[in-house]
Write a protein that holds these residues in place. Structure first.
Motif, PDB file in Angstrom:
ATOM      1  N   ARG A   1      -8.444   2.164  -6.229  1.00 56.48           N
ATOM      2  CA  ARG A   1      -8.978   0.885  -5.751  1.00 56.48           C
ATOM      3  C   ARG A   1      -7.860  -0.154  -5.624  1.00 56.48           C
ATOM      4  O   ARG A   1      -7.820  -0.911  -4.653  1.00 56.48           O
ATOM      5  CB  ARG A   1     -10.062   0.385  -6.707  1.00 56.48           C
ATOM      6  CG  ARG A   1     -10.808  -0.831  -6.195  1.00 56.48           C
ATOM      7  CD  ARG A   1     -11.881  -1.240  -7.167  1.00 56.48           C
ATOM      8  NE  ARG A   1     -12.591  -2.420  -6.720  1.00 56.48           N
ATOM      9  CZ  ARG A   1     -13.489  -3.051  -7.434  1.00 56.48           C
ATOM     10  NH1 ARG A   1     -13.800  -2.614  -8.637  1.00 56.48           N
ATOM     11  NH2 ARG A   1     -14.085  -4.124  -6.961  1.00 56.48           N
ATOM     12  N   ARG A   2      -6.937  -0.179  -6.598  1.00 53.40           N
ATOM     13  CA  ARG A   2      -5.800  -1.098  -6.509  1.00 53.40           C
ATOM     14  C   ARG A   2      -4.925  -0.782  -5.295  1.00 53.40           C
ATOM     15  O   ARG A   2      -4.486  -1.685  -4.579  1.00 53.40           O
ATOM     16  CB  ARG A   2      -4.957  -1.021  -7.786  1.00 53.40           C
ATOM     17  CG  ARG A   2      -5.619  -1.618  -9.006  1.00 53.40           C
ATOM     18  CD  ARG A   2      -4.577  -1.891 -10.113  1.00 53.40           C
ATOM     19  NE  ARG A   2      -3.780  -0.706 -10.404  1.00 53.40           N
ATOM     20  CZ  ARG A   2      -4.122   0.206 -11.317  1.00 53.40           C
ATOM     21  NH1 ARG A   2      -5.242   0.059 -12.004  1.00 53.40           N
ATOM     22  NH2 ARG A   2      -3.345   1.246 -11.556  1.00 53.40           N
ATOM     23  N   ASP A   3      -4.706   0.513  -5.077  1.00 52.13           N
ATOM     24  CA  ASP A   3      -3.893   0.915  -3.923  1.00 52.13           C
ATOM     25  C   ASP A   3      -4.556   0.497  -2.621  1.00 52.13           C
ATOM     26  O   ASP A   3      -3.889   0.033  -1.688  1.00 52.13           O
ATOM     27  CB  ASP A   3      -3.680   2.433  -3.934  1.00 52.13           C
ATOM     28  CG  ASP A   3      -2.767   2.880  -5.066  1.00 52.13           C
ATOM     29  OD1 ASP A   3      -2.072   2.016  -5.642  1.00 52.13           O
ATOM     30  OD2 ASP A   3      -2.746   4.092  -5.369  1.00 52.13           O
TER      31      ASP A   3
ATOM     32  N   LEU B   1      -3.186  -2.144   0.319  1.00 54.87           N
ATOM     33  CA  LEU B   1      -3.098  -1.801   1.738  1.00 54.87           C
ATOM     34  C   LEU B   1      -3.826  -2.827   2.595  1.00 54.87           C
ATOM     35  O   LEU B   1      -3.335  -3.233   3.655  1.00 54.87           O
ATOM     36  CB  LEU B   1      -3.691  -0.410   1.977  1.00 54.87           C
ATOM     37  CG  LEU B   1      -2.841   0.785   1.533  1.00 54.87           C
ATOM     38  CD1 LEU B   1      -3.631   2.082   1.696  1.00 54.87           C
ATOM     39  CD2 LEU B   1      -1.543   0.847   2.338  1.00 54.87           C
ATOM     40  N   LEU B   2      -5.018  -3.253   2.130  1.00 52.38           N
ATOM     41  CA  LEU B   2      -5.779  -4.246   2.893  1.00 52.38           C
ATOM     42  C   LEU B   2      -5.048  -5.583   2.931  1.00 52.38           C
ATOM     43  O   LEU B   2      -5.046  -6.276   3.951  1.00 52.38           O
ATOM     44  CB  LEU B   2      -7.168  -4.420   2.278  1.00 52.38           C
ATOM     45  CG  LEU B   2      -8.091  -5.426   2.987  1.00 52.38           C
ATOM     46  CD1 LEU B   2      -8.315  -5.016   4.438  1.00 52.38           C
ATOM     47  CD2 LEU B   2      -9.421  -5.538   2.254  1.00 52.38           C
ATOM     48  N   LYS B   3      -4.414  -5.944   1.823  1.00 50.46           N
ATOM     49  CA  LYS B   3      -3.662  -7.200   1.778  1.00 50.46           C
ATOM     50  C   LYS B   3      -2.474  -7.152   2.728  1.00 50.46           C
ATOM     51  O   LYS B   3      -2.144  -8.153   3.383  1.00 50.46           O
ATOM     52  CB  LYS B   3      -3.179  -7.466   0.348  1.00 50.46           C
ATOM     53  CG  LYS B   3      -2.521  -8.829   0.161  1.00 50.46           C
ATOM     54  CD  LYS B   3      -2.170  -9.069  -1.296  1.00 50.46           C
ATOM     55  CE  LYS B   3      -1.519 -10.446  -1.481  1.00 50.46           C
ATOM     56  NZ  LYS B   3      -1.189 -10.690  -2.910  1.00 50.46           N
ATOM     57  N   ALA B   4      -1.855  -5.972   2.832  1.00 54.44           N
ATOM     58  CA  ALA B   4      -0.699  -5.826   3.709  1.00 54.44           C
ATOM     59  C   ALA B   4      -1.104  -5.760   5.167  1.00 54.44           C
ATOM     60  O   ALA B   4      -0.384  -6.269   6.047  1.00 54.44           O
ATOM     61  CB  ALA B   4       0.091  -4.571   3.335  1.00 54.44           C
ATOM     62  N   ALA B   5      -2.259  -5.154   5.449  1.00 47.98           N
ATOM     63  CA  ALA B   5      -2.713  -5.017   6.833  1.00 47.98           C
ATOM     64  C   ALA B   5      -4.234  -4.989   6.852  1.00 47.98           C
ATOM     65  O   ALA B   5      -4.849  -4.008   6.428  1.00 47.98           O
ATOM     66  CB  ALA B   5      -2.146  -3.749   7.455  1.00 47.98           C
ATOM     67  N   ASP B   6      -4.841  -6.075   7.345  1.00 46.60           N
ATOM     68  CA  ASP B   6      -6.297  -6.185   7.375  1.00 46.60           C
ATOM     69  C   ASP B   6      -6.826  -5.438   8.602  1.00 46.60           C
ATOM     70  O   ASP B   6      -7.123  -6.024   9.641  1.00 46.60           O
ATOM     71  CB  ASP B   6      -6.713  -7.652   7.414  1.00 46.60           C
ATOM     72  CG  ASP B   6      -8.217  -7.815   7.188  1.00 46.60           C
ATOM     73  OD1 ASP B   6      -8.931  -6.802   7.209  1.00 46.60           O
ATOM     74  OD2 ASP B   6      -8.668  -8.951   6.983  1.00 46.60           O
TER      75      ASP B   6
END
Length: 249
Positions: free
Chosen positions: A75-77, A81-86
């Motif tokens: 979940r953290r990973d 990923l979402l924070k880096a690319a939505d």
């Protein structure tokens, strides 16, 4: 004989058996018997580890162990990923991990955000949203979402989705419709959960004879199934045994 020597001997024998059963070159047997622990380590790295990396069951076992040690890692990973690319894919991945970890509210929010534009009627996203809604205890919303899914995607098929629909219908107090859905889903569901839940529904609504037949079918199927299947379905087999005992009293 010391415990260390016993362990070495056991590992050597286990690896030798693996060599023969999997058709590895027989020179491995000589190496394993002569070089003890070092040979076992080399054999594991050279022959067993590559198989584990490409074996779905082995990967699932490793993932389960890792999740027990650090259940929030995936979940953290996904959040990183979402924070880096939505992107829709990253949002879906985080929604799935939130769903898996039991954070149904966050999962529902993510699925609703993802169900826009080209993905407004994506069946996998809609199914995920229905799972989150059902997990939140809102069977009516889950049922409505699944109805909308089928309307928008009439060719979509999912055994888990069909079982979820039957459970949602059951939880909205529509027993007759739920029985109809369970009758359909048990025909092709890959496991015993659907049958066990169907039997429980029949028992609650007074159809003792039919419930008994459903639970007996679970036991008959499991008796004829391979050991791995019985291991995977042990919880539902236990339910069938327990309920069958109460129905025979």
């Amino acid at each position: 004989m010391s415990p260390l020597l016993l362990l070495s001997f056991a590992l050597q024998i286990a690896c030798c058996v693996h060599v023969v059963r999997t058709g590895r070159p027989l020179y491995w047997v000589f190496i394993l018997l002569v070089f003890s622990f070092i040979a076992v380590i080399v054999y594991f790295i050279a022959e067993i580890l590559p198989d584990l990396r490409h074996n779905p069951s082995a990967r699932r076992t490793v993932r389960n162990v890792r999740n027990r040690i650090d259940p929030e890692r995936d979940r953290r990973d996904a959040a990183k990923l979402l924070k880096a690319a939505d992107t829709p894919e990253n949002r879906r991945r985080l929604a799935e991990e939130s769903l898996r970890s039991g954070d149904y509210t966050h999962a529902a929010e993510l699925y609703e955000q993802a169900l826009k534009g080209l993905y407004a009627t994506d069946p996998d996203l809609m199914l995920g949203l229905a799972k989150a809604q059902f997990g939140m205890g809102d069977a009516h919303k889950a049922r409505d979402t699944l109805d909308a899914l089928i309307t928008a995607n009439p060719g979509f098929r999912s055994a888990d989705g069909h079982l979820l629909y039957a459970r949602a219908v059951e939880d909205t107090a529509d027993a007759a419709a739920a029985i109809h859905e369970y009758e359909a889903v048990v025909q092709g569901y890959p496991g015993e959960e659907a049958r066990a839940r169907f039997g429980l529904l029949l028992k609650r609504h007074g159809d003792q004879a039919r419930a008994r037949a459903v639970f007996q079918e679970i036991l008959d199927r499991s008796d004829a199934a391979p050991r791995y299947y019985r291991r995977e379905q042990q919880d539902w087999i236990a339910v069938a045994k327990r309920e069958l005992a109460t129905l025979q009293d």
